[in-house]
Scaffold this motif. Structure first.
Motif, PDB file in Angstrom:
ATOM      1  N   ALA A 135       0.838  -1.206   0.000  1.00 23.59           N
ATOM      2  CA  ALA A 135       0.000   0.000   0.000  1.00 23.59           C
ATOM      3  C   ALA A 135       0.873   1.257   0.000  1.00 23.59           C
ATOM      4  CB  ALA A 135      -0.921  -0.010   1.213  1.00 23.59           C
ATOM      5  N   ILE A 136       1.934   1.259   0.797  1.00 21.45           N
ATOM      6  CA  ILE A 136       2.834   2.429   0.839  1.00 21.45           C
ATOM      7  C   ILE A 136       3.518   2.600  -0.514  1.00 21.45           C
ATOM      8  CG2 ILE A 136       4.967   3.331   1.893  1.00 21.45           C
ATOM      9  CD1 ILE A 136       4.061   1.954   4.507  1.00 21.45           C
ATOM     10  N   ASP A 137       3.854   1.488  -1.105  1.00 23.51           N
ATOM     11  CA  ASP A 137       4.538   1.536  -2.394  1.00 23.51           C
ATOM     12  C   ASP A 137       3.664   2.126  -3.502  1.00 23.51           C
ATOM     13  OD1 ASP A 137       7.022   0.879  -3.585  1.00 23.51           O
ATOM     14  OD2 ASP A 137       5.917  -0.533  -4.835  1.00 23.51           O
ATOM     15  N   ARG A 138       2.366   1.979  -3.327  1.00 25.83           N
ATOM     16  CA  ARG A 138       1.449   2.522  -4.342  1.00 25.83           C
ATOM     17  C   ARG A 138       1.253   4.029  -4.201  1.00 25.83           C
ATOM     18  NH1 ARG A 138      -1.368  -2.506  -3.820  1.00 25.83           N
ATOM     19  NH2 ARG A 138      -2.644  -1.658  -2.148  1.00 25.83           N
ATOM     20  N   LEU A 139       1.714   4.590  -3.089  1.00 20.42           N
ATOM     21  CA  LEU A 139       1.543   6.042  -2.878  1.00 20.42           C
ATOM     22  C   LEU A 139       2.398   6.844  -3.855  1.00 20.42           C
ATOM     23  CD1 LEU A 139       1.796   6.291   1.029  1.00 20.42           C
ATOM     24  CD2 LEU A 139      -0.263   6.608  -0.329  1.00 20.42           C
ATOM     25  N   ARG A 144       4.827   9.041  -0.215  1.00 21.76           N
ATOM     26  CA  ARG A 144       5.550   7.872   0.305  1.00 21.76           C
ATOM     27  C   ARG A 144       6.727   8.326   1.180  1.00 21.76           C
ATOM     28  NH1 ARG A 144       6.327   5.249  -4.341  1.00 21.76           N
ATOM     29  NH2 ARG A 144       8.382   6.136  -4.637  1.00 21.76           N
ATOM     30  N   ILE A 145       7.440   9.355   0.697  1.00 22.52           N
ATOM     31  CA  ILE A 145       8.594   9.854   1.471  1.00 22.52           C
ATOM     32  C   ILE A 145       8.137  10.391   2.826  1.00 22.52           C
ATOM     33  CG2 ILE A 145      10.405  11.628   1.521  1.00 22.52           C
ATOM     34  CD1 ILE A 145      10.632  11.274  -1.518  1.00 22.52           C
ATOM     35  N   VAL A 146       7.025  11.123   2.812  1.00 24.95           N
ATOM     36  CA  VAL A 146       6.524  11.683   4.082  1.00 24.95           C
ATOM     37  C   VAL A 146       6.188  10.563   5.068  1.00 24.95           C
ATOM     38  CG1 VAL A 146       4.571  12.886   5.118  1.00 24.95           C
ATOM     39  CG2 VAL A 146       5.735  13.897   3.193  1.00 24.95           C
ATOM     40  N   VAL A 147       5.529   9.521   4.588  1.00 20.03           N
ATOM     41  CA  VAL A 147       5.170   8.413   5.484  1.00 20.03           C
ATOM     42  C   VAL A 147       6.442   7.759   6.039  1.00 20.03           C
ATOM     43  CG1 VAL A 147       4.090   6.113   5.591  1.00 20.03           C
ATOM     44  CG2 VAL A 147       2.928   7.983   4.413  1.00 20.03           C
ATOM     45  N   LEU A 149       9.477   9.057   6.356  1.00 13.56           N
ATOM     46  CA  LEU A 149      10.242   9.923   7.257  1.00 13.56           C
ATOM     47  C   LEU A 149       9.503  10.203   8.558  1.00 13.56           C
ATOM     48  CD1 LEU A 149      11.803  12.542   4.788  1.00 13.56           C
ATOM     49  CD2 LEU A 149      12.882  10.539   5.768  1.00 13.56           C
ATOM     50  N   ARG A 150       8.219  10.495   8.434  1.00 13.93           N
ATOM     51  CA  ARG A 150       7.463  10.915   9.624  1.00 13.93           C
ATOM     52  C   ARG A 150       7.106   9.731  10.519  1.00 13.93           C
ATOM     53  NH1 ARG A 150       6.127  14.281  12.358  1.00 13.93           N
ATOM     54  NH2 ARG A 150       3.973  14.927  12.051  1.00 13.93           N
ATOM     55  N   ILE A 151       6.627   8.643   9.913  1.00 13.59           N
ATOM     56  CA  ILE A 151       6.150   7.546  10.751  1.00 13.59           C
ATOM     57  C   ILE A 151       7.222   6.466  10.937  1.00 13.59           C
ATOM     58  CG2 ILE A 151       4.382   5.729  10.953  1.00 13.59           C
ATOM     59  CD1 ILE A 151       2.477   7.793   9.646  1.00 13.59           C
ATOM     60  N   TYR A 152       7.843   6.067   9.849  1.00 10.37           N
ATOM     61  CA  TYR A 152       8.827   4.982   9.974  1.00 10.37           C
ATOM     62  C   TYR A 152      10.139   5.465  10.607  1.00 10.37           C
ATOM     63  CZ  TYR A 152       6.039   1.449   7.717  1.00 10.37           C
ATOM     64  OH  TYR A 152       5.063   0.527   7.464  1.00 10.37           O
ATOM     65  N   GLU A 153      10.587   6.662  10.220  1.00  8.35           N
ATOM     66  CA  GLU A 153      11.847   7.169  10.795  1.00  8.35           C
ATOM     67  C   GLU A 153      11.599   8.040  12.030  1.00  8.35           C
ATOM     68  OE1 GLU A 153      15.028   6.346   9.884  1.00  8.35           O
ATOM     69  OE2 GLU A 153      14.001   4.903   8.604  1.00  8.35           O
ATOM     70  N   GLY A 154      10.351   8.431  12.245  1.00  7.43           N
ATOM     71  CA  GLY A 154       9.989   9.211  13.433  1.00  7.43           C
ATOM     72  C   GLY A 154      10.549  10.627  13.443  1.00  7.43           C
ATOM     73  N   ASN A 176      -1.378  13.972   5.568  1.00 11.59           N
ATOM     74  CA  ASN A 176      -2.832  13.837   5.617  1.00 11.59           C
ATOM     75  C   ASN A 176      -3.343  13.081   4.389  1.00 11.59           C
ATOM     76  OD1 ASN A 176      -5.502  14.175   6.186  1.00 11.59           O
ATOM     77  ND2 ASN A 176      -5.560  16.387   5.832  1.00 11.59           N
ATOM     78  N   GLN A 177      -2.867  13.519   3.212  1.00 10.31           N
ATOM     79  CA  GLN A 177      -3.294  12.872   1.959  1.00 10.31           C
ATOM     80  C   GLN A 177      -2.858  11.408   1.927  1.00 10.31           C
ATOM     81  OE1 GLN A 177      -1.526  15.252  -1.131  1.00 10.31           O
ATOM     82  NE2 GLN A 177      -2.522  17.099  -0.389  1.00 10.31           N
ATOM     83  N   ALA A 178      -1.596  11.170   2.368  1.00  9.28           N
ATOM     84  CA  ALA A 178      -1.060   9.803   2.339  1.00  9.28           C
ATOM     85  C   ALA A 178      -1.872   8.876   3.241  1.00  9.28           C
ATOM     86  CB  ALA A 178       0.397   9.812   2.771  1.00  9.28           C
TER      87      ALA A 178
END
Lengths: 194, 191
Positions: A135-139, A144-147, A149-154, A176-178
């Protein structure tokens, strides 16, 4: 999250100190910078392109570039920002070159499941992880970068904005969009099971 | 940006635990008051929780990544690239200077040719005359002035009754260049 940011600041100070040492001729300090940052860079590259070999190549290329740039480093930006930017740029270029979805092929190695440890929960976890990554790959690229950096890398909003060379508002909006897109894309059972 | 979007972003920040205490309380109240916002909050809470769970599960990649091996590989790469860069730098310099080297070589060859040409003229100038005089005993005589040489040779020739006599020193030769290194014109036997 606070701990992560505290670590980031500490890493940043240590990086600056080591860069100065390298500039004064202590080449060994370069490997101290590598030691400190390599796992984050590898993880980011791996999450972005999904292939172990590619992630290793990117990590090596990033640090080789760092080796060349450090003698001329002016301390105008944070070093970790430069590392993240370079990693993402390289991963994006590689991805564009290959023009195919990487995540699906190498998904099983993302989590270390040895044969002895495998239980039904582990298999479920792995399956869920695979679906999440699909699902992330389809973004679209920036979402995808925001997800990542923000969630996976914190990373904080400001740090993410600095890496993505955009305003903090754009980061908020992209996340928000992601998330909206992810919640629509992902099967309900993947999101519900925790 | 619409209010709804702003609120959604605030909810995301709330879930990510990034809001300051005051705003946190405000969002909490808003979420409790509106069932619609509560649904949004719930959706993002579960989604972000799932993503964070996955991030934690995949945070350690030790099983596919050896840090020490990476450093060794990087060291080797740096050494290889540096030596290659040095070699290519030398090649570049050589390529840059090959033209200059060629010009220098050509100039040296030309100068050597001119020198040899001049030398050969210096040596050969009196030879036809020497042959005519059938000279036998070699000796060296540096002639200070061509005209003087010409006069003295002419006198000698007259003295020995040489029937035909030609003597010339090329005008372009400087005085110091003129040397008779072959059998001298002065020692004439049986003219």
């Amino acid at each position: 999250m606070e701990k992560q940011n505290l670590n980031m600041n500490r890493v940043d100070c240590a990086d600056d100190h080591d860069i100065r040492a390298v500039q004064q001729g202590d080449q060994q300090m370069f490997y101290s910078i590598v030691q400190r940052n390599q796992s984050q860079i590898f993880r980011l590259a791996y999450r972005f392109c999904g292939q172990q070999e590619d992630a290793q190549d990117i990590t090596q290329e990033v640090f080789y570039k760092a080796y060349k740039i450090i003698p001329h480093w002016k301390f105008k930006a944070k070093f970790f920002t430069w590392l993240y930017q370079t990693t993402l740029n390289m991963a994006r270029t590689l991805r564009r070159k290959r023009k195919k979805i990487f995540f699906v092929a190498d998904m099983t190695s993302r989590i270390d499941f040895t044969a002895q440890q495998q239980t039904i929960t582990d298999i479920e976890k792995r399956e869920r992880s695979t679906q999440l990554q699909r699902a992330i790959d389809r973004l679209p690229g920036r979402q995808r970068i925001v997800v990542l950096l923000r969630i996976y890398e914190g990373l904080k909003i400001n740090q993410t904005a600095e890496i993505m060379r955009c305003r903090p508002g754009t980061v908020k909006s992209l996340l928000n969009q992601a998330l909206k897109r992810l919640s629509q894309d992902m099967p309900r059972e993947v999101v519900d099971v925790r | 940006m619409s209010d709804r979007q702003t609120t959604t972003q605030k909810i995301i920040q709330y879930v990510l635990n990034e809001l300051p205490a005051g705003e946190r309380l405000k969002i909490q109240n808003e979420v409790q008051a509106s069932p619609e916002l509560r649904a949004v909050y719930e959706r993002y809470r579960v989604l972000i929780g799932t993503l964070k769970g996955d991030a934690e599960a995949t945070a350690t990649l030790d099983h596919i990544y050896d840090e020490n091996q990476f450093i060794v590989a990087l060291q080797q790469r740096i050494e290889t690239q540096e030596s290659r860069r040095h070699y290519s730098h030398v090649l570049f310099l050589a390529r840059e200077h090959v033209f200059v080297v060629f010009i220098l070589f050509f100039t040296a060859i030309s100068l050597m040719g001119v020198w040899r040409f001049k030398q050969s003229h210096v040596v050969s100038a009196p030879i036809p005359y020497a042959q005519r005089m059938s000279l036998k005993r070699p000796s060296l005589l540096a002639i200070q002035q061509p005209s003087m040489a010409q006069d003295s040779v002419f006198q000698l020739a007259q003295h020995h009754r040489v029937p035909e006599f030609h003597f010339s020193i090329p005008s372009w030769l400087s005085v110091s260049d003129v040397r008779i290194t072959k059998p001298s014109l002065v020692d004439i036997k049986n003219p």
